[in-house]
Design an enzyme around this catalytic site. Sequence first.
Site, PDB file in Angstrom:
ATOM      1  N   CYS A  40       0.743  -1.527  -0.162  1.00  0.00           N
ATOM      2  CA  CYS A  40      -0.090   0.262  -0.294  1.00  0.00           C
ATOM      3  C   CYS A  40       0.798   1.522  -0.334  1.00  0.00           C
ATOM      4  O   CYS A  40       1.675   1.315   0.866  1.00  0.00           O
ATOM      5  CB  CYS A  40      -1.021   0.254   0.969  1.00  0.00           C
ATOM      6  SG  CYS A  40      -1.841   1.383   1.811  1.00  0.00           S
ATOM      7  N   TYR A 162      -6.115   5.879  -8.539  1.00  0.00           N
ATOM      8  CA  TYR A 162      -7.301   4.744  -8.168  1.00  0.00           C
ATOM      9  C   TYR A 162      -8.059   5.339  -8.795  1.00  0.00           C
ATOM     10  O   TYR A 162      -9.223   4.670  -8.908  1.00  0.00           O
ATOM     11  CB  TYR A 162      -7.310   4.951  -6.604  1.00  0.00           C
ATOM     12  CG  TYR A 162      -5.853   4.035  -5.706  1.00  0.00           C
ATOM     13  CD1 TYR A 162      -6.493   2.644  -5.143  1.00  0.00           C
ATOM     14  CD2 TYR A 162      -5.096   4.826  -5.264  1.00  0.00           C
ATOM     15  CE1 TYR A 162      -5.464   2.284  -4.794  1.00  0.00           C
ATOM     16  CE2 TYR A 162      -3.675   4.177  -4.502  1.00  0.00           C
ATOM     17  CZ  TYR A 162      -4.309   2.617  -4.380  1.00  0.00           C
ATOM     18  OH  TYR A 162      -3.427   1.506  -3.826  1.00  0.00           O
TER      19      TYR A 162
END
Length: 285
Positions: A40, A162
């Site tokens: 992440c 994203y």
Amino acid sequence: MAQFTKETSTTGAFVRQPNRFTARPEPEPGRYRLVVSLACPWAHRAVIVRKLLNLEDDISLAVVDPIRDEKGWRFPGTDPVLNIDFLSEAYRNADPHYDGRVTVPALVDTTTSEVVTNDYPQITLDFSLRWRPESTLYPEHLRDEIDAWIEPIFHNVNNGVYKAGFATSQEAYEDAYTALFAELDRIEEHLSTNTFLVGDQLTEADIRLWTTLVRFDAVYHGHFKCNRNKLTEMPNLWAYAKRLYEKFGDTVDWDHIKRHYYVTHHQINPTGIVPAGPDPQAWTR
């Protein structure tokens, strides 16, 4: 795409959920455990700042498995400090009614196994502001300039990839794609005459940008359809990213990064095949 249903607008745009836990605990060495996924980018920045500020002895680190399933982030066996198997347990310990997506990084109180904060933008700032007030990563005299970079980088680059990758409409995807490369072009131009984003030193702004850059060619270019350019085709950004790799490239786990994105996002990559490239040795050549 069930896990992202709540984060998709009626126009098909990805809208990241707000952070539920936003406490700002006072420094207390040994009390808190930083839970991260090495895949992440939001968690990666916390790993880097913790390392650069020599907080490893003050804040312990727990790394979850890179494959997140319907149960969320799991530890590789029961965590020996928190005595839990899933990060979701720490979320429920703090709020039994929590029904949002369980995210990393999270700072967990080792005395209660409760999440204290999952406010990823503030976690790294507090490492500088509260834990190491002498830090040069977010110095007061440069704070306005740093913040001026952080805001568009978040919206257009960090979250922008994203928004492109999880868009469910062509319009939403193209809006995110256009904003992403407009921002990267702006930064590319800035780096033609500057070594860092702010002044002549490494700051929080550089770290936030870099954790997206280091994943760009391996994940975002293909997996998230951010394919106008590879990072390696933007000479100033590529040189800049490699310079920073020399400082904290040892925090990068290519296996975790690629397995997480390509295996976890079934709606984007239903076969679960993990691409063999690109060659990570390019970062050190």
